[in-house]
Design a protein around this motif. Structure first.
Motif, PDB file in Angstrom:
ATOM      1  N   ILE A 109       0.757  -1.339  -0.040  1.00 33.00           N
ATOM      2  CA  ILE A 109       0.038  -0.095   0.012  1.00 33.00           C
ATOM      3  C   ILE A 109       0.748   1.217   0.030  1.00 33.00           C
ATOM      4  CG2 ILE A 109      -1.698   1.442   1.489  1.00 33.00           C
ATOM      5  CD1 ILE A 109      -2.699  -1.363   2.482  1.00 33.00           C
ATOM      6  N   TRP A 110       1.820   1.339   0.791  1.00 33.92           N
ATOM      7  CA  TRP A 110       2.759   2.739   0.994  1.00 33.92           C
ATOM      8  C   TRP A 110       3.698   2.746  -0.482  1.00 33.92           C
ATOM      9  CZ3 TRP A 110       5.099   1.395   6.336  1.00 33.92           C
ATOM     10  CH2 TRP A 110       4.006   1.555   7.292  1.00 33.92           C
ATOM     11  N   GLY A 111       3.989   1.588  -0.829  1.00 36.99           N
ATOM     12  CA  GLY A 111       4.855   1.432  -2.132  1.00 36.99           C
ATOM     13  C   GLY A 111       3.979   2.110  -3.072  1.00 36.99           C
ATOM     14  N   LEU A 112       2.831   1.443  -3.381  1.00 33.76           N
ATOM     15  CA  LEU A 112       2.030   2.100  -4.563  1.00 33.76           C
ATOM     16  C   LEU A 112       1.619   3.421  -4.222  1.00 33.76           C
ATOM     17  CD1 LEU A 112      -0.440  -1.013  -5.078  1.00 33.76           C
ATOM     18  CD2 LEU A 112       1.655  -0.522  -6.691  1.00 33.76           C
ATOM     19  N   GLY A 113       1.313   3.844  -3.141  1.00 34.26           N
ATOM     20  CA  GLY A 113       0.868   5.156  -3.160  1.00 34.26           C
ATOM     21  C   GLY A 113       2.028   5.981  -3.245  1.00 34.26           C
ATOM     22  N   LEU A 114       3.386   5.513  -2.873  1.00 34.29           N
ATOM     23  CA  LEU A 114       4.620   6.628  -3.086  1.00 34.29           C
ATOM     24  C   LEU A 114       4.892   6.779  -4.402  1.00 34.29           C
ATOM     25  CD1 LEU A 114       6.789   8.135  -1.889  1.00 34.29           C
ATOM     26  CD2 LEU A 114       8.292   6.109  -1.658  1.00 34.29           C
ATOM     27  N   VAL A 115       4.803   5.588  -5.381  1.00 37.61           N
ATOM     28  CA  VAL A 115       4.882   5.590  -6.822  1.00 37.61           C
ATOM     29  C   VAL A 115       4.028   6.769  -7.347  1.00 37.61           C
ATOM     30  CG1 VAL A 115       4.866   4.433  -8.768  1.00 37.61           C
ATOM     31  CG2 VAL A 115       6.032   3.409  -6.884  1.00 37.61           C
ATOM     32  N   SER A 116       2.525   6.514  -7.043  1.00 36.28           N
ATOM     33  CA  SER A 116       1.651   7.306  -7.606  1.00 36.28           C
ATOM     34  C   SER A 116       1.971   8.783  -7.424  1.00 36.28           C
ATOM     35  CB  SER A 116       0.322   7.112  -6.994  1.00 36.28           C
ATOM     36  OG  SER A 116      -0.611   7.770  -7.284  1.00 36.28           O
ATOM     37  N   CYS A 117       2.305   9.266  -6.074  1.00 37.64           N
ATOM     38  CA  CYS A 117       2.664  10.662  -5.861  1.00 37.64           C
ATOM     39  C   CYS A 117       3.886  10.992  -6.537  1.00 37.64           C
ATOM     40  CB  CYS A 117       2.924  10.855  -4.360  1.00 37.64           C
ATOM     41  SG  CYS A 117       1.520  10.539  -3.504  1.00 37.64           S
ATOM     42  N   LEU A 118       4.887  10.168  -6.705  1.00 36.57           N
ATOM     43  CA  LEU A 118       6.260  10.367  -7.397  1.00 36.57           C
ATOM     44  C   LEU A 118       6.066  10.553  -8.814  1.00 36.57           C
ATOM     45  CD1 LEU A 118       8.885   8.518  -5.495  1.00 36.57           C
ATOM     46  CD2 LEU A 118       8.275  11.132  -4.993  1.00 36.57           C
ATOM     47  N   LEU A 119       4.958   9.995  -9.469  1.00 33.69           N
ATOM     48  CA  LEU A 119       4.699  10.023 -10.781  1.00 33.69           C
ATOM     49  C   LEU A 119       4.170  11.689 -11.352  1.00 33.69           C
ATOM     50  CD1 LEU A 119       3.220   6.814 -11.787  1.00 33.69           C
ATOM     51  CD2 LEU A 119       5.283   7.498 -12.379  1.00 33.69           C
ATOM     52  N   GLN A 120       4.023  12.410 -10.333  1.00 36.87           N
ATOM     53  CA  GLN A 120       3.334  13.644 -10.595  1.00 36.87           C
ATOM     54  C   GLN A 120       4.736  14.587 -10.974  1.00 36.87           C
ATOM     55  OE1 GLN A 120       1.412  15.245  -7.437  1.00 36.87           O
ATOM     56  NE2 GLN A 120      -0.006  13.566  -7.121  1.00 36.87           N
ATOM     57  N   PRO A 121       4.620  15.516 -12.093  1.00 34.06           N
ATOM     58  CA  PRO A 121       5.771  16.331 -12.184  1.00 34.06           C
ATOM     59  C   PRO A 121       6.309  17.030 -11.030  1.00 34.06           C
ATOM     60  CG  PRO A 121       3.836  16.769 -13.628  1.00 34.06           C
ATOM     61  CD  PRO A 121       3.435  16.039 -12.664  1.00 34.06           C
ATOM     62  N   ILE A 122       7.898  16.806 -10.839  1.00 32.65           N
ATOM     63  CA  ILE A 122       8.592  17.181  -9.835  1.00 32.65           C
ATOM     64  C   ILE A 122       9.653  18.064 -10.508  1.00 32.65           C
ATOM     65  CG2 ILE A 122       9.912  16.876  -7.843  1.00 32.65           C
ATOM     66  CD1 ILE A 122       8.155  14.152  -7.277  1.00 32.65           C
ATOM     67  N   GLU A 123       9.539  19.202 -10.259  1.00 31.50           N
ATOM     68  CA  GLU A 123      10.453  20.294 -10.744  1.00 31.50           C
ATOM     69  C   GLU A 123      11.487  21.102  -9.623  1.00 31.50           C
ATOM     70  OE1 GLU A 123       8.412  22.952 -13.238  1.00 31.50           O
ATOM     71  OE2 GLU A 123       7.894  21.395 -14.506  1.00 31.50           O
TER      72      GLU A 123
ATOM     73  N   GLY B 216      12.633  21.153  -5.114  1.00 25.56           N
ATOM     74  CA  GLY B 216      12.440  20.542  -3.711  1.00 25.56           C
ATOM     75  C   GLY B 216      11.212  20.552  -2.965  1.00 25.56           C
ATOM     76  N   THR B 217      10.379  21.723  -3.419  1.00 22.61           N
ATOM     77  CA  THR B 217       9.194  21.948  -2.828  1.00 22.61           C
ATOM     78  C   THR B 217       8.121  21.086  -3.510  1.00 22.61           C
ATOM     79  OG1 THR B 217       9.477  24.507  -2.694  1.00 22.61           O
ATOM     80  CG2 THR B 217       7.431  23.576  -2.502  1.00 22.61           C
ATOM     81  N   ASP B 218       8.416  20.607  -4.779  1.00 22.31           N
ATOM     82  CA  ASP B 218       7.423  19.723  -5.369  1.00 22.31           C
ATOM     83  C   ASP B 218       7.656  18.421  -4.754  1.00 22.31           C
ATOM     84  OD1 ASP B 218       6.254  21.732  -6.927  1.00 22.31           O
ATOM     85  OD2 ASP B 218       7.518  21.168  -8.593  1.00 22.31           O
ATOM     86  N   LEU B 219       8.711  17.929  -4.328  1.00 26.35           N
ATOM     87  CA  LEU B 219       9.204  16.728  -3.770  1.00 26.35           C
ATOM     88  C   LEU B 219       8.548  16.696  -2.194  1.00 26.35           C
ATOM     89  CD1 LEU B 219      10.541  14.044  -3.744  1.00 26.35           C
ATOM     90  CD2 LEU B 219      12.690  15.401  -3.115  1.00 26.35           C
ATOM     91  N   LEU B 220       8.751  17.833  -1.626  1.00 24.78           N
ATOM     92  CA  LEU B 220       8.012  17.732  -0.442  1.00 24.78           C
ATOM     93  C   LEU B 220       6.619  17.726  -0.150  1.00 24.78           C
ATOM     94  CD1 LEU B 220      10.475  20.397   1.611  1.00 24.78           C
ATOM     95  CD2 LEU B 220      10.316  17.731   1.867  1.00 24.78           C
ATOM     96  N   ARG B 221       5.956  18.334  -1.207  1.00 28.82           N
ATOM     97  CA  ARG B 221       4.574  18.412  -1.445  1.00 28.82           C
ATOM     98  C   ARG B 221       4.099  16.894  -1.870  1.00 28.82           C
ATOM     99  NH1 ARG B 221       4.284  21.563  -5.222  1.00 28.82           N
ATOM    100  NH2 ARG B 221       3.709  23.585  -3.897  1.00 28.82           N
ATOM    101  N   ALA B 222       4.814  16.241  -2.706  1.00 29.33           N
ATOM    102  CA  ALA B 222       4.527  14.717  -2.977  1.00 29.33           C
ATOM    103  C   ALA B 222       4.591  13.768  -1.926  1.00 29.33           C
ATOM    104  CB  ALA B 222       5.219  14.510  -4.116  1.00 29.33           C
ATOM    105  N   ILE B 223       5.576  13.980  -0.965  1.00 35.33           N
ATOM    106  CA  ILE B 223       6.032  13.328   0.144  1.00 35.33           C
ATOM    107  C   ILE B 223       4.863  13.442   1.152  1.00 35.33           C
ATOM    108  CG2 ILE B 223       7.306  12.734   2.073  1.00 35.33           C
ATOM    109  CD1 ILE B 223       9.692  13.257   0.134  1.00 35.33           C
ATOM    110  N   GLY B 224       4.385  14.732   1.400  1.00 34.44           N
ATOM    111  CA  GLY B 224       3.127  14.966   2.372  1.00 34.44           C
ATOM    112  C   GLY B 224       1.927  14.491   1.855  1.00 34.44           C
ATOM    113  N   GLN B 225       1.680  14.546   0.396  1.00 34.85           N
ATOM    114  CA  GLN B 225       0.571  13.941  -0.145  1.00 34.85           C
ATOM    115  C   GLN B 225       0.321  12.465   0.219  1.00 34.85           C
ATOM    116  OE1 GLN B 225      -0.058  14.560  -4.258  1.00 34.85           O
ATOM    117  NE2 GLN B 225      -1.845  13.488  -4.248  1.00 34.85           N
ATOM    118  N   TRP B 226       1.651  11.850   0.021  1.00 34.64           N
ATOM    119  CA  TRP B 226       1.654  10.460   0.367  1.00 34.64           C
ATOM    120  C   TRP B 226       1.327  10.177   1.629  1.00 34.64           C
ATOM    121  CZ3 TRP B 226       6.142   8.107   2.857  1.00 34.64           C
ATOM    122  CH2 TRP B 226       6.053   6.831   3.164  1.00 34.64           C
ATOM    123  N   TRP B 227       2.027  10.824   2.619  1.00 34.92           N
ATOM    124  CA  TRP B 227       1.974  10.508   3.843  1.00 34.92           C
ATOM    125  C   TRP B 227       0.317  10.799   4.603  1.00 34.92           C
ATOM    126  CZ3 TRP B 227       4.749   8.351   7.819  1.00 34.92           C
ATOM    127  CH2 TRP B 227       4.207   8.501   9.162  1.00 34.92           C
TER     128      TRP B 227
END
Length: 315
Positions: free
Chosen positions: A97-111, A113-124
């Motif tokens: 569950i965590w792995g699929l959720g993380l992959v789904s969040c990281l597939l979003q455009p990340i340009e 460090g802020t985008d990366l932190l936002r994706a991780i926060g969304q995953w959490w």
């Protein structure tokens, strides 16, 4: 299967439910005990120990999970015999569950460090925090299974399973073979699959999204084609034989490890598809496939049983 084969199968089923550090010693001790008691029963009956006598004796000895519980510390989750299975299912389920959720969040455009932190926060927030629903489902399932075992004890009767059996039977392996053939077609020309699904009426953008990058076409694609196509005669041979021989198992493992290595190379080396969205999706799927195969092989290795005598004292 003769009486000896049945005892070996039963010992393997019991030992596979034990911690690895005590598995082989217990298997050696249990095998000796079962042979002695079966021989005693045969002597009392005045005839040789056959498969029918061995099956009745082993079933009366107890289900493998209950016998294994005698050799390990009591686990109090739901049913002592089901405790390790509950923990294992919880850990694997949460990891998926965590792995699929993380992959789904990281597939979003990340340009940035802020985008990366936002994706991780969304995953959490969207995946990790709600994930305890999975252990809750397992509690209900294991509790129901425990009640069924107490209500209908015959459902837990031990049944011998040959080590060389085909899991799921020939039909399951035939379906796997069909999947291999579809995979080969997709490697040669993925637009063929799209054409077969939509009868040639798919949008032009869909065909463009399935256009391979030239680097993948000339580097990894030939290797993947060779490795995956080698599974075809392997599966056909096993289907005809009706069982897995040790040689076939070794060939399957070698092919799987080489295929995983090429997939990892593919993910790290460059684009697979020209379209970035298709490329990210396929690479994520490859990562999940490699993770699943490595975990399944690790589980099989961990569950393997090789009875050996207790280590002799040094003199």
């Amino acid at each position: 299967m003769n009486a000896n084969d049945l005892i070996e199968c039963y010992v393997a089923d019991v030992a596979a439910r034990l911690p690895r550090k005590q598995r082989n010693d217990v298997a050696f001790e249990l095998r000796a005990l079962l042979h002695e008691e079966l021989q005693s029963r045969a002597d009392s009956a005045g005839r040789g120990a056959d498969a029918a006598m061995a099956t009745d004796f082993l079933r009366s000895f107890g289900p493998p999970d209950s016998v294994a519980a005698r050799y390990r510390p009591t686990f109090t989750v739901i049913d002592p015999a089901d405790g390790p299975a509950f923990v294992r299912a919880t850990a694997i389920g949460l990891a998926i569950i965590w792995g699929l959720g993380l992959v789904s969040c990281l597939l979003q455009p990340i340009e940035s460090g802020t985008d990366l932190l936002r994706a991780i926060g969304q995953w959490w927030g969207a995946t990790v925090l709600p994930s305890p629903w999975w252990p809750g489902v397992l509690v209900v399932g294991f509790g129901l299974a425990s009640w069924i075992k107490r209500r209908w004890p015959h459902t837990t009767e031990w049944k011998p399973r040959a080590a060389d059996r085909i899991v799921g039977g020939r039909m399951a392996l035939g379906m796997a073979l069909a999947g291999v053939l579809v995979g080969l077609i997709a490697i040669v020309n993925p637009s063929w699959v799209l054409h077969a699904m939509f009868g040639g009426r798919a949008a032009p953008a869909a065909y463009e999204a399935l256009t391979y990058a030239e680097t993948f076409r000339h580097r990894q694609a030939p290797w993947l084609l060779i490795l995956i196509s080698t599974n075809v005669p392997l599966f056909v041979t096993v289907i005809v034989m009706g069982r897995w021989s040790p040689l076939m198992r070794r060939i399957q493992l070698a092919l799987g490890l080489m295929t995983c290595a090429v997939m990892i190379w593919t993910v790290l080396d460059g684009p697979i598809f020209i379209a970035p969205s298709s490329d990210r999706t396929v690479k994520a799927i490859m990562v999940l496939i490699v993770a699943f195969l490595l975990i399944s092989w690790g589980v099989k290795r961990h569950r393997s049983v090789q009875p050996k005598p207790i280590a002799r004292l040094r003199t």
